[in-house]
Design an enzyme around this catalytic site. Structure first.
Site, PDB file in Angstrom:
ATOM      1  N   PRO A   5       0.243   1.100  -4.939  1.00 34.95           N
ATOM      2  CA  PRO A   5       1.527   0.974  -4.230  1.00 34.95           C
ATOM      3  C   PRO A   5       2.766   0.896  -5.122  1.00 34.95           C
ATOM      4  CG  PRO A   5      -0.125  -0.510  -3.286  1.00 34.95           C
ATOM      5  CD  PRO A   5      -0.726   0.053  -4.544  1.00 34.95           C
ATOM      6  N   LYS A  25      11.144  11.598  -9.003  1.00 38.49           N
ATOM      7  CA  LYS A  25      10.578  11.178  -7.711  1.00 38.49           C
ATOM      8  C   LYS A  25      11.549  10.293  -6.916  1.00 38.49           C
ATOM      9  CE  LYS A  25       7.618  10.000  -4.514  1.00 38.49           C
ATOM     10  NZ  LYS A  25       7.324  10.893  -3.406  1.00 38.49           N
ATOM     11  N   THR A  36       4.164   5.850  -7.262  1.00 35.29           N
ATOM     12  CA  THR A  36       5.621   5.888  -7.442  1.00 35.29           C
ATOM     13  C   THR A  36       6.054   4.500  -7.895  1.00 35.29           C
ATOM     14  OG1 THR A  36       5.845   7.499  -5.667  1.00 35.29           O
ATOM     15  CG2 THR A  36       7.850   6.349  -6.350  1.00 35.29           C
TER      16      THR A  36
HETATM   17  P1  NAD Z   1      -1.511   2.818   0.457  1.00 37.23           P
HETATM   18  O1  NAD Z   1      -0.944   1.459   0.625  1.00 37.23           O
HETATM   19  O2  NAD Z   1      -2.070   3.556   1.633  1.00 37.23           O
HETATM   20  O3  NAD Z   1      -2.687   2.776  -0.665  1.00 37.23           O
HETATM   21  C1  NAD Z   1      -2.641   2.049  -1.833  1.00 37.23           C
HETATM   22  C2  NAD Z   1      -4.072   1.570  -2.126  1.00 37.23           C
HETATM   23  O4  NAD Z   1      -4.095   0.935  -3.410  1.00 37.23           O
HETATM   24  C3  NAD Z   1      -4.575   0.529  -1.098  1.00 37.23           C
HETATM   25  O5  NAD Z   1      -5.760   1.013  -0.505  1.00 37.23           O
HETATM   26  C4  NAD Z   1      -4.792  -0.717  -1.940  1.00 37.23           C
HETATM   27  O6  NAD Z   1      -5.895  -1.485  -1.502  1.00 37.23           O
HETATM   28  C5  NAD Z   1      -5.048  -0.111  -3.314  1.00 37.23           C
HETATM   29  N1  NAD Z   1      -4.848  -1.018  -4.448  1.00 37.23           N
HETATM   30  C6  NAD Z   1      -3.785  -1.828  -4.721  1.00 37.23           C
HETATM   31  N2  NAD Z   1      -3.955  -2.452  -5.904  1.00 37.23           N
HETATM   32  C7  NAD Z   1      -5.161  -2.024  -6.391  1.00 37.23           C
HETATM   33  C8  NAD Z   1      -5.908  -2.305  -7.575  1.00 37.23           C
HETATM   34  N3  NAD Z   1      -5.451  -3.144  -8.513  1.00 37.23           N
HETATM   35  N4  NAD Z   1      -7.101  -1.705  -7.739  1.00 37.23           N
HETATM   36  C9  NAD Z   1      -7.569  -0.859  -6.802  1.00 37.23           C
HETATM   37  N5  NAD Z   1      -6.925  -0.538  -5.664  1.00 37.23           N
HETATM   38  C10 NAD Z   1      -5.724  -1.125  -5.462  1.00 37.23           C
HETATM   39  O7  NAD Z   1      -0.385   3.674  -0.258  1.00 37.23           O
HETATM   40  P2  NAD Z   1      -0.247   5.281  -0.298  1.00 37.23           P
HETATM   41  O8  NAD Z   1       0.516   5.723   0.893  1.00 37.23           O
HETATM   42  O9  NAD Z   1      -1.574   5.888  -0.618  1.00 37.23           O
HETATM   43  O10 NAD Z   1       0.757   5.405  -1.557  1.00 37.23           O
HETATM   44  C11 NAD Z   1       0.314   5.231  -2.888  1.00 37.23           C
HETATM   45  C12 NAD Z   1       1.484   5.563  -3.806  1.00 37.23           C
HETATM   46  O11 NAD Z   1       1.897   6.906  -3.575  1.00 37.23           O
HETATM   47  C13 NAD Z   1       2.724   4.672  -3.585  1.00 37.23           C
HETATM   48  O12 NAD Z   1       3.331   4.408  -4.822  1.00 37.23           O
HETATM   49  C14 NAD Z   1       3.601   5.544  -2.706  1.00 37.23           C
HETATM   50  O13 NAD Z   1       4.981   5.213  -2.856  1.00 37.23           O
HETATM   51  C15 NAD Z   1       3.264   6.931  -3.216  1.00 37.23           C
HETATM   52  N6  NAD Z   1       3.444   8.031  -2.261  1.00 37.23           N
HETATM   53  C16 NAD Z   1       3.021   7.919  -0.962  1.00 37.23           C
HETATM   54  C17 NAD Z   1       3.183   8.998  -0.092  1.00 37.23           C
HETATM   55  C18 NAD Z   1       2.725   8.934   1.357  1.00 37.23           C
HETATM   56  O14 NAD Z   1       3.110   9.839   2.131  1.00 37.23           O
HETATM   57  N7  NAD Z   1       1.944   7.950   1.766  1.00 37.23           N
HETATM   58  C19 NAD Z   1       3.780  10.185  -0.535  1.00 37.23           C
HETATM   59  C20 NAD Z   1       4.168  10.273  -1.866  1.00 37.23           C
HETATM   60  C21 NAD Z   1       3.986   9.192  -2.724  1.00 37.23           C
END
Ligand code: NAD
Length: 296
Positions: free
Chosen positions: A65, A170, A95
């Site tokens: 995250p 980004k 990000t």
């Molecule tokens: P999300 O919250 O769905 O997933 C994040 C995952 O990371 C969760 O499953 C959480 O349990 C896991 N996690 C956290 N700390 C951890 C650790 N120490 N070890 C293992 N797992 C851990 O978030 P997302 O939507 O998949 O987004 C992830 C990143 O991508 C973010 O930085 C977000 O800003 C970026 N992003 C998201 C999107 C989107 O459309 N969702 C698009 C572009 C970029």
């Protein structure tokens, strides 16, 4: 190629599956037992810990995250940079703050581990389809090492510059996205308040000078676009709190370089109000609720 994949959320899960489909050997991990269960059912080999995933990995990919998670993962007291084999390549696609990316990259250099920041754009649809855009910060040679892996998850790969530059690109993009989602929501709500059919109005604007990514792929009003998060109760997608995080990063950065970003600041405050209203876990396109009022 042996790949460790850490973070199986809305983005990381489908990205890891695309690498698996491409024939790579993957060891994956997420702190959430639910996420692990979901992707184990799809065929991913789940490790007992992040440390276990990196044993013998040539490439380590993380999709977490925010900055604090990435910093704790790699640099914490039991940080992965102490466990990853020298010579391996780390690709962090989360990000996060550019300064954190630089910090992890500098620590990697000291251990003989190449680290690039490679945040993505394209949403969960792009993650599933393998059509993400990668914005890479780091040495060109390290990007070339990463390219065959990135190509399995994305359609566009850009070298933005040195370590941290991918993150800067980004947050510029997401500041624009955050602003245009609110603008698109306002325009649709205005039309609906005047009795227009939102599908017809959305199509008119999509093909006119107001056309943008939200109208193309991510309409914020339920029922206009079957596959958009709006039509799925704003579940999955890109969380409001993640957008709020990115807009905060943009404002911190703007303050540091004395840039003027008034709409970015306003957008951050609107998403903050939306989050405080209890919508932080909903997809960011739910921000339309702020402007809908009774008419919609
Ligand atoms: P999300 O919250 O769905 O997933 C994040 C995952 O990371 C969760 O499953 C959480 O349990 C896991 N996690 C956290 N700390 C951890 C650790 N120490 N070890 C293992 N797992 C851990 O978030 P997302 O939507 O998949 O987004 C992830 C990143 O991508 C973010 O930085 C977000 O800003 C970026 N992003 C998201 C999107 C989107 O459309 N969702 C698009 C572009 C970029």
């Amino acid at each position: 190629m042996k790949i460790a994949f850490i973070g199986l959320g809305n983005m990381g899960g489908p990205m890891a599956l695309n690498l698996l489909k491409a024939g790579h050997t993957l060891s994956a991990f997420d702190l959430s037992a639910e996420a692990c269960k979901k992707f184990a059912a799809e065929g991913l080999a789940i490790a007992a810990s992040a440390a276990e995933t990196v044993a013998s990995a040539e490439v380590v990919i993380s999709m977490l995250p925010a900055s604090a998670h990435v910093e704790a993962l790699y640099l914490g007291s039991d940080g992965l940079l102490e466990k990853i084999a020298p010579g391996a390549l780390v690709i962090d696609s989360s990000t996060i703050a550019a300064a954190t990316s630089r910090k992890v990259a500098e620590a990697g250099v000291k251990r003989g581990i190449a680290v690039i920041d490679a945040p993505v754009s394209g949403g969960t649809g792009g993650a599933i389809a393998g059509t993400l855009t990668f914005m890479v910060g780091g040495a060109e040679a390290d990007l070339e090492r990463a390219r065959p892996v990135l190509e399995k998850m994305g359609a566009n790969i850009f070298h933005a510059g040195a370590a941290g530059a991918g993150q800067t690109a980004k947050i510029c993009n997401n500041m624009l996205l955050g602003i245009l989602m609110i603008g698109t929501s306002e325009a649709i709500a205005l039309g609906v308040a005047n009795g227009l059919d939102p599908k017809v109005l959305s199509e008119i604007m999509r093909r006119s000078s107001g056309g943008n990514w939200a109208l193309e792929k991510y309409n914020p009003l339920p029922g206009v676009m079957e596959n958009a998060p709006a039509s799925k109760g704003y579940a999955g997608g890109f969380g409001t709190d993640l957008m709020l995080k990115d807009l905060g990063l943009a404002q911190e950065n703007a303050a540091a370089v004395r840039a003027s970003t008034p709409l970015g600041g306003l957008a951050r405050n609107l998403y903050a109000a939306h989050s405080l209203g209890g919508h932080g876990a909903l997809d960011f396109s739910s921000v339309i609720k702020l402007v809908q009022g009774k008419a919609a």
